[in-house]
Design a protein around this motif. Sequence first.
Motif: not given
Length: 559
Positions: A328-333, A347-352
């Motif tokens: 789910d793109f919205l959740s990951v973003y 975490t920002t970089v990893a999830t991006a």
Amino acid sequence: MADDERPVPPEDPADRESDELAETHAEATARADRATARADKATERADAAEASNEADARYRRRVGTLLAVLAVATGFVTVIETRAATNESFYARETTRTGVEAMAANVTAAAAVGVEVDLHAEQVALAASPLLSADARATDLATAAVDDRAVQPELTRLLLDTQRLSLKQAAQAETRVTWNNRASQYGTVITTLGVALFLVGFTLVLGRKIRPPVLLPGLLLAVYCLGWTAWIWHREIPDTPPAAIEATAAGNVGVAEARYADALAEFDKAIKRDSDYPEAFSGRSAAGFLAANPDYLTTGAVTDVTSEMFKRSVDDAADGVELSQGRDFLSVYLESLTAFYAGDYETTVATAEEAIPLNPLAAQVYFLEAAAQLALGDVDAAVASVDAGVKILDPQEASQANRILVADFVNELEQVRHAVPERAADVDTAITDIALAEAELVFESVTGTAPAGAVFDVSTLDWKDGELAVKAEYRGLPPDTPISAYIYERPAEGERGSSRSTSPCSASSRVTARSTARSRHPATAHRPSCDSTSMRRGHWSTARCVRESRPPAEQPGIV
């Protein structure tokens, strides 16, 4: 006379006859014993052959029974494989049909949005018209004639239909994919059972000593296939309840219309109907994030990263990622975005990085990742991420869409400046570079340097009575010189977050100018939405950011 020379007495004929008889009897006895032994061996062989035949008969009966069981099992798997394939075909048709309906609803809703935007623009133009400004009654009559609120109920209905059909199509597609996977798995089971049948049946023509090495793998494959079939059979087929889809659609429309409390209530209903529905969790995460930061869609301001509402938004995003298995793109973003404003740049970089494959055309993800990389001091990686994001920007859309993306990136860079002051020089460079890149989309060729002796200054920047007035002065700019100006509204002292930069006005210098000023109102106050400004033929007009007259609940938002 010597002893050996003594005469041998003559042999008694009776003794010789007796010896011959004894020898004959012994030979006869030996022959009889051998005959008896041969007979015994023949009997033993006959008994062994009979026993072997009986054992082979029992083995064949058992193998025959086993083959019959496996054949029945294979037939059963074939039946349920056919059923799975039929269901997959059904949901494929339903998904296509719903997709066509969703596309039609989306086109209709887009047309209605266009009408609403045109009406609102006409209202703004009439309200600012010099011909009507002297007569308040004429202004009211003119703006009432093009009242965009008249289309709002119909627009809400169309948006609800679009959301409902889109969510329904996604749910049907998931069900269809699951049935397709199940049919494929059953097909593999059938193939493997065929191998097991061959191995078990092949032992019927093998010797008893060779049978075990062939029979054992066949039996193991058969048992494995039966267990595999049971596992496939008991796996759940996703079937999202219509009530959950309806509530989630209503929640998404609530978010789009900035009715965050209503949206949260709808998402709560959806989760009660289906506690494993990832779209409901990602929607509630977005609604919670925007409820905690109501200015974000208007100005990009993030002022709350500590409240319970914000924390629940973070938890809901994580739940959406887990339930969708990271699809789910919205959740990951949202995970990446909330981590950024919480200061967790790793975490920002990893999830991006996880979000980019889900939507490779989302430039905002690259920009968010670049801001986090800059905060971590990885300038080279940040430059690469910015370049990747700029490549996605469509030159044909070199207007509001690209400007909002770039403006939000400027906000994120300013957040880095606030949180990591030692990166201020890199932030300045990044802001200049991204403004230049966006200006090139508008003006095609921009050097990024001002002509010798050219001056461009913001002489007035004032907030009064809900309006932000900006006046710029310039000299030494040749005609047809493009200018890209970014105005960044800083939060008040002690407040967190930032506000959306307003982006370029078109003008008649190959220079990117950026102005900053401290806001006179708290960062938590409702921010105005900005009308575009313009500069033509060397005349700078005052850029005005006017607060919407409609209450926030009636304003269509953007998700």
